[in-house]
Design a protein around this motif. Structure first.
Motif, PDB file in Angstrom:
ATOM      1  N   ASP A   1     -59.254  18.102 -14.302  1.00  0.00           N
ATOM      2  CA  ASP A   1     -58.484  19.313 -14.575  1.00  0.00           C
ATOM      3  C   ASP A   1     -57.054  19.214 -14.050  1.00  0.00           C
ATOM      4  O   ASP A   1     -56.402  20.244 -13.815  1.00  0.00           O
ATOM      5  CB  ASP A   1     -59.181  20.523 -13.933  1.00  0.00           C
ATOM      6  N   ALA A   2     -56.546  18.013 -13.859  1.00  0.00           N
ATOM      7  CA  ALA A   2     -55.197  17.830 -13.306  1.00  0.00           C
ATOM      8  C   ALA A   2     -54.160  18.429 -14.238  1.00  0.00           C
ATOM      9  O   ALA A   2     -54.250  18.319 -15.464  1.00  0.00           O
ATOM     10  CB  ALA A   2     -54.926  16.348 -13.081  1.00  0.00           C
ATOM     11  N   THR A   3     -53.167  19.090 -13.652  1.00  0.00           N
ATOM     12  CA  THR A   3     -52.056  19.673 -14.412  1.00  0.00           C
ATOM     13  C   THR A   3     -50.736  19.193 -13.818  1.00  0.00           C
ATOM     14  O   THR A   3     -50.662  18.805 -12.655  1.00  0.00           O
ATOM     15  CB  THR A   3     -52.113  21.208 -14.375  1.00  0.00           C
ATOM     16  N   PHE A   4     -49.720  19.223 -14.648  1.00  0.00           N
ATOM     17  CA  PHE A   4     -48.419  18.730 -14.229  1.00  0.00           C
ATOM     18  C   PHE A   4     -47.743  19.712 -13.277  1.00  0.00           C
ATOM     19  O   PHE A   4     -47.657  20.906 -13.554  1.00  0.00           O
ATOM     20  CB  PHE A   4     -47.532  18.502 -15.458  1.00  0.00           C
ATOM     21  N   ASP A   5     -47.277  19.186 -12.141  1.00  0.00           N
ATOM     22  CA  ASP A   5     -46.538  19.974 -11.152  1.00  0.00           C
ATOM     23  C   ASP A   5     -45.127  19.408 -11.077  1.00  0.00           C
ATOM     24  O   ASP A   5     -44.920  18.314 -10.540  1.00  0.00           O
ATOM     25  CB  ASP A   5     -47.226  19.895  -9.794  1.00  0.00           C
ATOM     26  N   PRO A   6     -44.140  20.098 -11.624  1.00  0.00           N
ATOM     27  CA  PRO A   6     -42.774  19.548 -11.646  1.00  0.00           C
ATOM     28  C   PRO A   6     -42.194  19.296 -10.267  1.00  0.00           C
ATOM     29  O   PRO A   6     -41.253  18.517 -10.125  1.00  0.00           O
ATOM     30  CB  PRO A   6     -41.971  20.618 -12.403  1.00  0.00           C
ATOM     31  N   ALA A   7     -42.754  19.913  -9.242  1.00  0.00           N
ATOM     32  CA  ALA A   7     -42.210  19.731  -7.899  1.00  0.00           C
ATOM     33  C   ALA A   7     -42.594  18.378  -7.303  1.00  0.00           C
ATOM     34  O   ALA A   7     -41.815  17.784  -6.545  1.00  0.00           O
ATOM     35  CB  ALA A   7     -42.686  20.864  -6.984  1.00  0.00           C
ATOM     36  N   THR A   8     -43.792  17.886  -7.629  1.00  0.00           N
ATOM     37  CA  THR A   8     -44.272  16.650  -6.994  1.00  0.00           C
ATOM     38  C   THR A   8     -44.596  15.535  -7.984  1.00  0.00           C
ATOM     39  O   THR A   8     -44.671  14.371  -7.586  1.00  0.00           O
ATOM     40  CB  THR A   8     -45.538  16.945  -6.177  1.00  0.00           C
ATOM     41  N   ASP A   9     -44.785  15.901  -9.253  1.00  0.00           N
ATOM     42  CA  ASP A   9     -45.176  14.902 -10.242  1.00  0.00           C
ATOM     43  C   ASP A   9     -43.959  14.401 -11.019  1.00  0.00           C
ATOM     44  O   ASP A   9     -42.892  15.025 -11.027  1.00  0.00           O
ATOM     45  CB  ASP A   9     -46.210  15.487 -11.214  1.00  0.00           C
TER      46      ASP A   9
ATOM     47  N   SER B   1     -45.382   4.408 -20.377  1.00  0.00           N
ATOM     48  CA  SER B   1     -46.135   5.485 -21.011  1.00  0.00           C
ATOM     49  C   SER B   1     -45.199   6.346 -21.848  1.00  0.00           C
ATOM     50  O   SER B   1     -43.981   6.165 -21.831  1.00  0.00           O
ATOM     51  CB  SER B   1     -46.844   6.326 -19.940  1.00  0.00           C
ATOM     52  N   ASP B   2     -45.767   7.305 -22.580  1.00  0.00           N
ATOM     53  CA  ASP B   2     -44.933   8.185 -23.405  1.00  0.00           C
ATOM     54  C   ASP B   2     -44.704   9.515 -22.703  1.00  0.00           C
ATOM     55  O   ASP B   2     -45.112   9.732 -21.555  1.00  0.00           O
ATOM     56  CB  ASP B   2     -45.552   8.374 -24.795  1.00  0.00           C
ATOM     57  N   GLU B   3     -44.052  10.448 -23.403  1.00  0.00           N
ATOM     58  CA  GLU B   3     -43.663  11.722 -22.795  1.00  0.00           C
ATOM     59  C   GLU B   3     -44.834  12.662 -22.567  1.00  0.00           C
ATOM     60  O   GLU B   3     -44.702  13.694 -21.895  1.00  0.00           O
ATOM     61  CB  GLU B   3     -42.613  12.413 -23.668  1.00  0.00           C
ATOM     62  N   ARG B   4     -46.018  12.336 -23.097  1.00  0.00           N
ATOM     63  CA  ARG B   4     -47.181  13.204 -22.902  1.00  0.00           C
ATOM     64  C   ARG B   4     -47.996  12.809 -21.664  1.00  0.00           C
ATOM     65  O   ARG B   4     -49.114  13.276 -21.482  1.00  0.00           O
ATOM     66  CB  ARG B   4     -48.066  13.161 -24.147  1.00  0.00           C
ATOM     67  N   THR B   5     -47.449  11.940 -20.842  1.00  0.00           N
ATOM     68  CA  THR B   5     -48.095  11.535 -19.595  1.00  0.00           C
ATOM     69  C   THR B   5     -47.230  11.940 -18.414  1.00  0.00           C
ATOM     70  O   THR B   5     -46.061  12.285 -18.567  1.00  0.00           O
ATOM     71  CB  THR B   5     -48.326  10.014 -19.571  1.00  0.00           C
ATOM     72  N   TRP B   6     -47.818  11.882 -17.250  1.00  0.00           N
ATOM     73  CA  TRP B   6     -47.042  12.089 -16.030  1.00  0.00           C
ATOM     74  C   TRP B   6     -47.697  11.321 -14.879  1.00  0.00           C
ATOM     75  O   TRP B   6     -48.856  10.934 -14.962  1.00  0.00           O
ATOM     76  CB  TRP B   6     -46.927  13.585 -15.698  1.00  0.00           C
ATOM     77  N   ALA B   7     -46.928  11.106 -13.796  1.00  0.00           N
ATOM     78  CA  ALA B   7     -47.428  10.454 -12.587  1.00  0.00           C
ATOM     79  C   ALA B   7     -47.883  11.531 -11.625  1.00  0.00           C
ATOM     80  O   ALA B   7     -47.067  12.328 -11.131  1.00  0.00           O
ATOM     81  CB  ALA B   7     -46.347   9.581 -11.965  1.00  0.00           C
ATOM     82  N   GLU B   8     -49.181  11.562 -11.372  1.00  0.00           N
ATOM     83  CA  GLU B   8     -49.804  12.596 -10.549  1.00  0.00           C
ATOM     84  C   GLU B   8     -49.762  12.202  -9.073  1.00  0.00           C
ATOM     85  O   GLU B   8     -50.147  11.085  -8.701  1.00  0.00           O
ATOM     86  CB  GLU B   8     -51.248  12.803 -11.002  1.00  0.00           C
ATOM     87  N   SER B   9     -49.264  13.129  -8.233  1.00  0.00           N
ATOM     88  CA  SER B   9     -49.141  12.842  -6.809  1.00  0.00           C
ATOM     89  C   SER B   9     -50.420  13.159  -6.044  1.00  0.00           C
ATOM     90  O   SER B   9     -50.696  12.533  -5.009  1.00  0.00           O
ATOM     91  CB  SER B   9     -47.977  13.649  -6.203  1.00  0.00           C
ATOM     92  N   ASN B  10     -51.217  14.107  -6.555  1.00  0.00           N
ATOM     93  CA  ASN B  10     -52.477  14.437  -5.887  1.00  0.00           C
ATOM     94  C   ASN B  10     -53.593  13.543  -6.403  1.00  0.00           C
ATOM     95  O   ASN B  10     -53.425  12.803  -7.369  1.00  0.00           O
ATOM     96  CB  ASN B  10     -52.834  15.909  -6.122  1.00  0.00           C
ATOM     97  N   LEU B  11     -54.766  13.642  -5.799  1.00  0.00           N
ATOM     98  CA  LEU B  11     -55.909  12.861  -6.225  1.00  0.00           C
ATOM     99  C   LEU B  11     -56.285  13.268  -7.642  1.00  0.00           C
ATOM    100  O   LEU B  11     -56.515  14.449  -7.905  1.00  0.00           O
ATOM    101  CB  LEU B  11     -57.098  13.080  -5.269  1.00  0.00           C
ATOM    102  N   PRO B  12     -56.325  12.344  -8.583  1.00  0.00           N
ATOM    103  CA  PRO B  12     -56.590  12.707  -9.991  1.00  0.00           C
ATOM    104  C   PRO B  12     -57.931  13.395 -10.151  1.00  0.00           C
ATOM    105  O   PRO B  12     -58.912  13.064  -9.481  1.00  0.00           O
ATOM    106  CB  PRO B  12     -56.579  11.353 -10.706  1.00  0.00           C
ATOM    107  N   SER B  13     -57.964  14.373 -11.054  1.00  0.00           N
ATOM    108  CA  SER B  13     -59.194  15.087 -11.370  1.00  0.00           C
ATOM    109  C   SER B  13     -59.187  15.403 -12.861  1.00  0.00           C
ATOM    110  O   SER B  13     -58.132  15.379 -13.502  1.00  0.00           O
ATOM    111  CB  SER B  13     -59.287  16.391 -10.560  1.00  0.00           C
TER     112      SER B  13
END
Length: 512
Positions: free
Chosen positions: A394-402, A380-392
């Motif tokens: 309204d998901a937002t990037f959390d630098p602590a877990t994502d 993927s590119d830099e505008r994506t992230w790996a989400e640790s919580n259940l996707p929704s």
């Protein structure tokens, strides 16, 4: 002589008139009428020529110098025309083509000529587009000249539905080969991707080969069925069969032995864990220097821990999120990832800037293992992230877990350790997504191309292609300055006419 000439004129005129009557009245024997007319006109001309006055005029006419010069010129023109026609006839019978281009761009390589000369049966090239808008007819004619067994035909996809179904054509511009009872997909013609000698010749080599690669699809763990349901695999199977593969299901639970004719085993979307005995069989298959493809959904664990450790693979349970929701305009959510940039790997090297689409993607990472060559070809590119919580939505990037992108999710691995140098190297491909193999995903954008390229890379006998380098004309463009461009633009309308006018004035003045 005068009396004889008079008789010839009257006889010739009568016979000519009789031939005209035959042409109008007797329609069934036209050749006889023309023959009679020829005789009549011949007698008429001879009668006129034998008259004393005519002979005197002809003698005076041929004595003129202008007549002799004109006759010489006429005979010279006839001789030149005869020589030109003779040379063209000889050239048509004994055709010799010379490629005078610097890089021989209009000639086929020696490998291609050797391949074509070995054809035992007619080879048909089917091009599924109604017109040759890519101007590849001269290129195909080169193949036909070497071996008349090679034929080609353009097909209108909107008219010949029977051929469309027979070759399972999905897109306009597809090129297929037919050799005996075999068919082979070559490529889809596009503006940026024309038919090259390397692709066509290597496809001919594959379809004429006696070897048919065998792909086994692992079953028994909730894998998608081989049917036409949205998550089925029939589209992928048909495309592989078109490319010359043989595809069969494999259930190692019912039959706990490896197939002796298998080249690739594909583990696609297992929903339950594999038994330890099955994992050992897959490892044994790799030890035989064969190839393995694994496509996994998020939140599944096939229990291949020993295999992951051996090859340095780590599966992540997080799911990729597209923060910009670029796939919403296509009707998908933020868990769908669009990819346009790929790794520099044979699987995706020719797909740069092509779109591929993946729903519910899990990251796949690698660590360095001695003797294993690993390359990421899907990420993927830099505008994506790996989400640790259940996707929704309204998901937002959390630098602590994502995990911020780019994130790898397609890895190609090759073992550099060869117990038997006579056999191909062991290859393994792991992709953290399964939608590109399903019916509703395989036909989307470049998804099918990526999966087919992956199979071709895993089939190492197919991967050994002819090294035919593309030939392009040398760049001989003139680099002109602005002044030079302006000067050239004035040459035709101004400078050349003025030069001709000045020359005429000078010559006129000298003659005066």
């Amino acid at each position: 002589m005068g009396n004889w000439s008079r008789y010839l004129i009257w006889c010739g005129a009568a016979i000519a008139i009789a031939s005209l009557v035959m042409l109008t009245a007797v329609q069934s024997n036209i050749l006889l009428a023309y023959g009679v007319m020829t005789v009549g006109l011949t007698l008429l001309i001879c009668g006129i020529a034998l008259q004393d006055q005519t002979q005197a005029r002809l003698t005076a006419f041929w004595a003129r110098r202008s007549t002799q010069l004109g006759a010489n010129g006429f005979l010279s023109a006839i001789a030149v025309l005869f020589i030109w026609l003779s040379l063209n006839g000889i050239a048509a019978q004994f055709a010799v083509r010379l490629d005078l281009t610097e890089t021989q761009v209009n000639s086929l390589s020696s490998q291609t000529r050797e391949t074509l000369q070995k054809l035992d049966e007619p080879l048909k090239i089917w091009l599924f587009q109604e017109i040759d808008d890519a101007d590849i007819t001269p290129f195909l004619e080169n193949y036909r000249r070497i071996n008349p067994r090679v034929q080609y035909q353009f097909v209108d996809p909107d008219i010949d539905v029977r051929l469309i179904r027979r070759f399972n054509v999905q897109n306009r511009g597809e090129v297929h080969l037919e050799y005996g009872d075999r068919t082979q997909f070559v490529q889809t013609l596009a503006i940026e991707e024309s038919l090259t000698e390397a692709k066509l010749t290597n496809s001919i080599l594959r379809i004429t080969s006696d070897r048919q690669p065998h792909l086994y699809l692992l079953q028994g763990h909730g894998e998608p069925p081989i049917d036409d349901s949205p998550k089925g695999l029939v589209q992928m199977v048909k495309a592989l069969e078109t490319q010359g593969y043989r595809v069969s299901p494999l259930n190692l639970i019912q039959t706990p032995t490896l197939p002796t004719d298998g080249d690739i085993i594909a583990v696609i979307a297992p929903q339950a864990a594999l038994l330890p005995g099955e994992v050992e069989l897959l490892q044994e298959f790799l030890e035989q220097q064969k190839s393995l493809l694994i496509l996994l959904d998020p939140n599944t664990d096939p229990k291949l821990t020993q295999l992951w450790e051996e090859w340095g693979i780590t599966l992540d349970q997080r799911i990729l999120i597209d923060g910009d929701r670029r796939s919403e305009q296509l009707g998908y959510g933020n868990t769908t990832v669009l990819v346009t940039n790929y790794g520099n790997h044979p699987i995706t090297r020719d797909l740069e800037d092509n779109i591929s689409l993946y729903q519910f993607v899990r990251p796949v990472s690698i660590k360095t293992v001695e003797g294993i060559d690993a390359n990421s070809f899907l990420f993927s590119d830099e505008r994506t992230w790996a989400e640790s919580n259940l996707p929704s939505p309204d998901a937002t990037f959390d630098p602590a877990t994502d995990l911020r992108g780019p994130v790898d999710f397609g890895i190609a691995l090759e073992s550099q350790v060869q117990p038997d140098p006579e056999l191909p190297k062991t290859r393994l491909v792991v992709i953290g997504n399964t939608t590109l193999a399903a019916n509703n995903g395989f036909i989307q954008y470049a998804n099918g191309d990526i999966l087919l390229n992956t199979m071709n890379w895993l089939d190492q006998n197919r991967d050994v292609s002819l090294a035919i380098r593309p030939r392009s004309p040398q760049n001989r463009r003139l680099q002109l300055t602005t002044f030079q461009v302006d000067l050239v633009s004035w040459l035709a309308p101004v400078i050349f006419p003025l030069g001709g006018l000045m020359t005429c004035l000078v010559l006129f003045k000298k003659r005066r």
